[in-house]
Motif scaffolding. Sequence first.
Motif, PDB file in Angstrom:
ATOM      1  N   TRP A  66       0.844  -1.195   0.000  1.00  0.00           N
ATOM      2  CA  TRP A  66       0.000   0.000   0.000  1.00  0.00           C
ATOM      3  C   TRP A  66       0.881   1.247   0.000  1.00  0.00           C
ATOM      4  O   TRP A  66       0.775   2.113   0.858  1.00  0.00           O
ATOM      5  N   GLY A  67       1.741   1.327  -1.001  1.00  0.00           N
ATOM      6  CA  GLY A  67       2.603   2.481  -1.151  1.00  0.00           C
ATOM      7  C   GLY A  67       1.834   3.706  -1.618  1.00  0.00           C
ATOM      8  O   GLY A  67       0.645   3.651  -1.938  1.00  0.00           O
ATOM      9  N   PRO A  68       2.519   4.865  -1.688  1.00  0.00           N
ATOM     10  CA  PRO A  68       1.843   6.124  -2.060  1.00  0.00           C
ATOM     11  C   PRO A  68       1.143   6.064  -3.412  1.00  0.00           C
ATOM     12  O   PRO A  68       0.040   6.595  -3.553  1.00  0.00           O
ATOM     13  N   ALA A  69       1.771   5.442  -4.398  1.00  0.00           N
ATOM     14  CA  ALA A  69       1.160   5.407  -5.724  1.00  0.00           C
ATOM     15  C   ALA A  69      -0.159   4.636  -5.709  1.00  0.00           C
ATOM     16  O   ALA A  69      -1.152   5.062  -6.316  1.00  0.00           O
ATOM     17  N   ARG A  70      -0.177   3.511  -5.011  1.00  0.00           N
ATOM     18  CA  ARG A  70      -1.406   2.717  -4.966  1.00  0.00           C
ATOM     19  C   ARG A  70      -2.508   3.447  -4.211  1.00  0.00           C
ATOM     20  O   ARG A  70      -3.677   3.440  -4.628  1.00  0.00           O
ATOM     21  N   VAL A  71      -2.174   4.086  -3.096  1.00  0.00           N
ATOM     22  CA  VAL A  71      -3.170   4.848  -2.344  1.00  0.00           C
ATOM     23  C   VAL A  71      -3.709   5.996  -3.197  1.00  0.00           C
ATOM     24  O   VAL A  71      -4.923   6.246  -3.234  1.00  0.00           O
ATOM     25  N   ALA A  72      -2.807   6.694  -3.904  1.00  0.00           N
ATOM     26  CA  ALA A  72      -3.231   7.813  -4.735  1.00  0.00           C
ATOM     27  C   ALA A  72      -4.159   7.352  -5.855  1.00  0.00           C
ATOM     28  O   ALA A  72      -5.187   7.980  -6.124  1.00  0.00           O
ATOM     29  N   LEU A  73      -3.808   6.252  -6.505  1.00  0.00           N
ATOM     30  CA  LEU A  73      -4.638   5.778  -7.607  1.00  0.00           C
ATOM     31  C   LEU A  73      -5.984   5.273  -7.097  1.00  0.00           C
ATOM     32  O   LEU A  73      -7.021   5.487  -7.748  1.00  0.00           O
ATOM     33  N   THR A  74      -6.002   4.622  -5.944  1.00  0.00           N
ATOM     34  CA  THR A  74      -7.276   4.194  -5.371  1.00  0.00           C
ATOM     35  C   THR A  74      -8.157   5.396  -5.076  1.00  0.00           C
ATOM     36  O   THR A  74      -9.382   5.366  -5.294  1.00  0.00           O
ATOM     37  N   SER A  75      -7.557   6.498  -4.618  1.00  0.00           N
ATOM     38  CA  SER A  75      -8.310   7.728  -4.377  1.00  0.00           C
ATOM     39  C   SER A  75      -8.891   8.278  -5.677  1.00  0.00           C
ATOM     40  O   SER A  75     -10.022   8.782  -5.697  1.00  0.00           O
ATOM     41  N   ILE A  76      -8.132   8.173  -6.746  1.00  0.00           N
ATOM     42  CA  ILE A  76      -8.607   8.654  -8.044  1.00  0.00           C
ATOM     43  C   ILE A  76      -9.774   7.809  -8.536  1.00  0.00           C
ATOM     44  O   ILE A  76     -10.785   8.333  -9.022  1.00  0.00           O
ATOM     45  N   PHE A  77      -9.669   6.489  -8.398  1.00  0.00           N
ATOM     46  CA  PHE A  77     -10.793   5.629  -8.751  1.00  0.00           C
ATOM     47  C   PHE A  77     -12.023   5.994  -7.916  1.00  0.00           C
ATOM     48  O   PHE A  77     -13.150   6.049  -8.435  1.00  0.00           O
ATOM     49  N   ALA A  78     -11.821   6.221  -6.621  1.00  0.00           N
ATOM     50  CA  ALA A  78     -12.946   6.509  -5.736  1.00  0.00           C
ATOM     51  C   ALA A  78     -13.615   7.824  -6.095  1.00  0.00           C
ATOM     52  O   ALA A  78     -14.853   7.910  -6.131  1.00  0.00           O
ATOM     53  N   VAL A  79     -12.846   8.858  -6.380  1.00  0.00           N
ATOM     54  CA  VAL A  79     -13.467  10.150  -6.691  1.00  0.00           C
ATOM     55  C   VAL A  79     -14.124  10.111  -8.071  1.00  0.00           C
ATOM     56  O   VAL A  79     -15.120  10.813  -8.314  1.00  0.00           O
ATOM     57  N   ASP A  80     -13.622   9.290  -8.969  1.00  0.00           N
ATOM     58  CA  ASP A  80     -14.287   9.100 -10.261  1.00  0.00           C
ATOM     59  C   ASP A  80     -15.695   8.536 -10.046  1.00  0.00           C
ATOM     60  O   ASP A  80     -16.677   9.020 -10.620  1.00  0.00           O
ATOM     61  N   GLY A  81     -15.799   7.515  -9.185  1.00  0.00           N
ATOM     62  CA  GLY A  81     -17.112   6.974  -8.855  1.00  0.00           C
ATOM     63  C   GLY A  81     -17.980   7.975  -8.125  1.00  0.00           C
ATOM     64  O   GLY A  81     -19.192   8.052  -8.353  1.00  0.00           O
ATOM     65  N   PHE A  82     -17.387   8.783  -7.247  1.00  0.00           N
ATOM     66  CA  PHE A  82     -18.134   9.799  -6.494  1.00  0.00           C
ATOM     67  C   PHE A  82     -18.745  10.828  -7.439  1.00  0.00           C
ATOM     68  O   PHE A  82     -19.927  11.183  -7.308  1.00  0.00           O
ATOM     69  N   LEU A  83     -17.963  11.319  -8.394  1.00  0.00           N
ATOM     70  CA  LEU A  83     -18.455  12.347  -9.305  1.00  0.00           C
ATOM     71  C   LEU A  83     -19.578  11.815 -10.189  1.00  0.00           C
ATOM     72  O   LEU A  83     -20.563  12.516 -10.448  1.00  0.00           O
ATOM     73  N   PHE A  84     -19.453  10.570 -10.648  1.00  0.00           N
ATOM     74  CA  PHE A  84     -20.515  10.020 -11.475  1.00  0.00           C
ATOM     75  C   PHE A  84     -21.797   9.849 -10.661  1.00  0.00           C
ATOM     76  O   PHE A  84     -22.897  10.138 -11.130  1.00  0.00           O
TER      77      PHE A  84
END
Length: 400
Positions: free
Chosen positions: A6-24
């Motif tokens: 669970w390094g920074p890149a994975r946490v950041a990308l998971t956040s991006i996936f989550a906000v993509d779902g949030f906006l939709f």
Amino acid sequence: MTDSPWGPARVALTSIFAVDGFLFAAWVVRIPDIRSQVSASHSALGLALLCLSIGAVLTMPMVGRLCLRYGSRPVTVGSLALLSVAVLLPAHAHSVSTLGAVLLLFGAGYGGANVAMNSVAVELVAQLRRPVMPSFHAGYSFGGLLGTGVCGLLAGSLSTAWALALSGVLGMAVTVGAGAVLLRSPAAAPVAPAAPGRTDRTADQSGRAGADAGPARSRTRLLVVLLGLTALCTAYGEGAIADWTTLHLTDDVHASSVVAATGYGAYAFAMATGRVSGTWLSIRLGQTRLMLLGGLTAAVGMLVAALAPAVPVAICGFVLVGLGLANLFPLSIARAGAAGGPQGVAFASSLGYGGMLIGPVVIGFLADAAGLPLALTTVAVAATLAALLPLSVGRRLGVE
């Protein structure tokens, strides 16, 4: 040197996936308000919603090329920034044609973000040497669930313009924060895909394989087509549910806007739960049986959701739909890749997006002709087909 699990890149990308779902989800729960704002019939709204899918489908091939040229990570950041701006615009549309135009832009941002962030996810899977792709998609599902809950609860007290504006601000904040982390993190070197069907066999075996190449290619094409049709039927249902659930609950079952948003949230939570448990269920049941049970469960749930006169029963139906559809699309795409390699994935995905494209507009026209409840029963028909098609695929592949 690989990142930690669970390094920074994975946490950041998971956040991006989550906000993509949030906006939709923030857009989805406001569809009834925006429909009233532009005074659209079911069929007119269906055409406007079609513009969102058109914007996504037209953008995806271009974004793929941009990822190859400039890298997936900066394209992810740019696409999510576009989506965060575009989510504000539907609240300011006052005609169906204007709504269609802004949804083209919204679709471009949404489609671009999905292609780019999935490309980054593939890089991280290779870099971490762990099968972590489901965790990203679970992030999307839970982000959508959070968006549905928050925006649904605010539906009675916050105007559409303010709700979407605040969602856009959140999207831009995640874009800046997670994007900076993602851009600073070292990218993995591209991994060359293995040629499908190649093994270290003897020359005699290779020659025999070459002689059988023609029939094998025909069989592979048939398998990919069947799996692509499964993806199409599944995406038809997912697109229809996303765009028409809240309208069905408010217009036909007479739920309040808050309860209608809760109904979509229940569907989204069921979808997320099904995806989290998808790997375990695939191992326990076998992929073919899981897809069969999932499709039949979705079909029964859709009939209940579409025809039940009571709000709690209808919401229970949508929960069954979410559980049933959860793993159909990912498994059909994965099996298409197993059968036909990257070209199989591309073909099946294209058919799947075709289902997402036609679902909302077909439902809209059928709703004007026969009513929205009857129109939604076509999702049950599509789910049944998605359940039965993998049976043929399983026999030909010799797998469960």
